[in-house]
Design an enzyme around this catalytic site. Structure first.
Site, PDB file in Angstrom:
ATOM      1  N   HIS A   1      -5.587 -42.776 -13.075  1.00 37.79           N
ATOM      2  CA  HIS A   1      -4.128 -42.902 -13.048  1.00 37.79           C
ATOM      3  C   HIS A   1      -3.522 -41.613 -13.560  1.00 37.79           C
ATOM      4  O   HIS A   1      -4.060 -40.996 -14.483  1.00 37.79           O
ATOM      5  CB  HIS A   1      -3.665 -44.050 -13.954  1.00 37.79           C
ATOM      6  CG  HIS A   1      -2.196 -43.982 -14.289  1.00 37.79           C
ATOM      7  ND1 HIS A   1      -1.218 -44.347 -13.401  1.00 37.79           N
ATOM      8  CD2 HIS A   1      -1.544 -43.541 -15.397  1.00 37.79           C
ATOM      9  CE1 HIS A   1      -0.021 -44.143 -13.959  1.00 37.79           C
ATOM     10  NE2 HIS A   1      -0.195 -43.659 -15.173  1.00 37.79           N
TER      11      HIS A   1
ATOM     12  N   LYS B   1      -9.966 -44.882 -15.176  1.00 38.17           N
ATOM     13  CA  LYS B   1      -9.892 -46.344 -15.053  1.00 38.17           C
ATOM     14  C   LYS B   1     -11.266 -47.008 -15.269  1.00 38.17           C
ATOM     15  O   LYS B   1     -12.305 -46.326 -15.246  1.00 38.17           O
ATOM     16  CB  LYS B   1      -9.325 -46.696 -13.668  1.00 38.17           C
ATOM     17  CG  LYS B   1      -7.880 -46.223 -13.461  1.00 38.17           C
ATOM     18  CD  LYS B   1      -7.328 -46.689 -12.117  1.00 38.17           C
ATOM     19  CE  LYS B   1      -5.902 -46.222 -11.900  1.00 38.17           C
ATOM     20  NZ  LYS B   1      -5.307 -46.741 -10.644  1.00 38.17           N
TER      21      LYS B   1
ATOM     22  N   GLU C   1       5.195 -43.155 -20.509  1.00 39.01           N
ATOM     23  CA  GLU C   1       3.806 -43.648 -20.612  1.00 39.01           C
ATOM     24  C   GLU C   1       3.055 -43.090 -21.831  1.00 39.01           C
ATOM     25  O   GLU C   1       2.249 -43.799 -22.430  1.00 39.01           O
ATOM     26  CB  GLU C   1       3.035 -43.278 -19.329  1.00 39.01           C
ATOM     27  CG  GLU C   1       3.529 -44.047 -18.102  1.00 39.01           C
ATOM     28  CD  GLU C   1       2.935 -43.539 -16.788  1.00 39.01           C
ATOM     29  OE1 GLU C   1       2.047 -42.654 -16.814  1.00 39.01           O
ATOM     30  OE2 GLU C   1       3.361 -44.021 -15.730  1.00 39.01           O
TER      31      GLU C   1
ATOM     32  N   ASN D   1      -9.551 -46.954  -7.767  1.00 31.43           N
ATOM     33  CA  ASN D   1      -9.359 -45.551  -7.377  1.00 31.43           C
ATOM     34  C   ASN D   1      -9.472 -44.587  -8.565  1.00 31.43           C
ATOM     35  O   ASN D   1      -8.916 -43.500  -8.558  1.00 31.43           O
ATOM     36  CB  ASN D   1      -8.040 -45.382  -6.624  1.00 31.43           C
ATOM     37  CG  ASN D   1      -6.864 -45.862  -7.431  1.00 31.43           C
ATOM     38  OD1 ASN D   1      -7.001 -46.226  -8.596  1.00 31.43           O
ATOM     39  ND2 ASN D   1      -5.696 -45.861  -6.828  1.00 31.43           N
TER      40      ASN D   1
END
Ligand code: ATP
Ligand code: MG
Length: 160
Positions: free
Chosen positions: A115, A9, A126, A112
């Site tokens: 993913h 991320k 996805e 965080n």
């Protein structure tokens, strides 16, 4: 062999943790079969996180995921989805166990770092959001016979 999608991320990229995170996946024995750096467009972030639509944190999550470059990976291995989720640790950094990526490097509930697809259905949904078939490279790695016991099955269908 299972495939899963992982996204390093924007917070992890800004904090220069790309190498450390990718090392965890490689050292575990997962194969990287897709890899790219991109800034996720708004519509794709919404699509990837569509199950969270309507939640009070949805807009902020989309804003976060589109706020800077990310590294998107397709990882392959035995039970890859569950293995990646375990390596990630639980959602909030302040609750995640030490030894996991989030447990070692994150303390926030939203920032965080990583993913990972949470089920076979999620992975199948996805992966094509970020990769077409031609950009997934499934070359046979020469160390596979030392990562798995393939003595019963050289086809790689039934790795132990
Ligand atoms: P990811 O889907 O990113 O792998 P996850 O599966 O551990 O994370 P989810 O419940 O799917 O967790 O939530 C998706 C993301 O939304 C989280 O990683 C986090 O960034 C954010 N998020 C989830 N719940 C909250 C919350 N209550 N408040 C703020 N942000 C949240
Ligand atoms: Mg999730």
């Amino acid at each position: 062999m299972q495939r899963t999608l992982a996204i390093i991320k924007p917070d992890a990229v800004q904090r220069r943790l790309i190498g450390k995170i990718i090392s965890r996946f490689e050292e575990k024995g997962l194969e990287i079969i897709g890899l790219k750096m991109t800034v996720i467009p708004n519509d794709l972030a919404k699509k990837n996180y569509s199950v969270h639509e309507g939640k009070d944190y949805f807009e902020k999550l989309v804003r976060f995921m589109t706020s800077g470059p990310v590294v998107v990976l397709v990882l392959r291995g035995k039970n890859a989805i569950g293995v990646v989720r375990k390596l990630m640790g639980s959602t909030s950094g302040h609750e995640a166990d030490p030894g996991t990526i989030r447990g070692d490097y994150a303390i926030s509930g939203r920032f965080n770092l990583i993913h990972g697809s949470d089920s076979v259905e999620s992975a199948e949904r996805e992966i094509p959001i970020f990769f077409d078939d031609s950009s997934i490279i499934e070359s046979e790695k020469s160390d596979l016979k030392w990562i798995y016991d393939m003595s019963d099955d050289l086809t790689g269908e039934n790795l132990i």
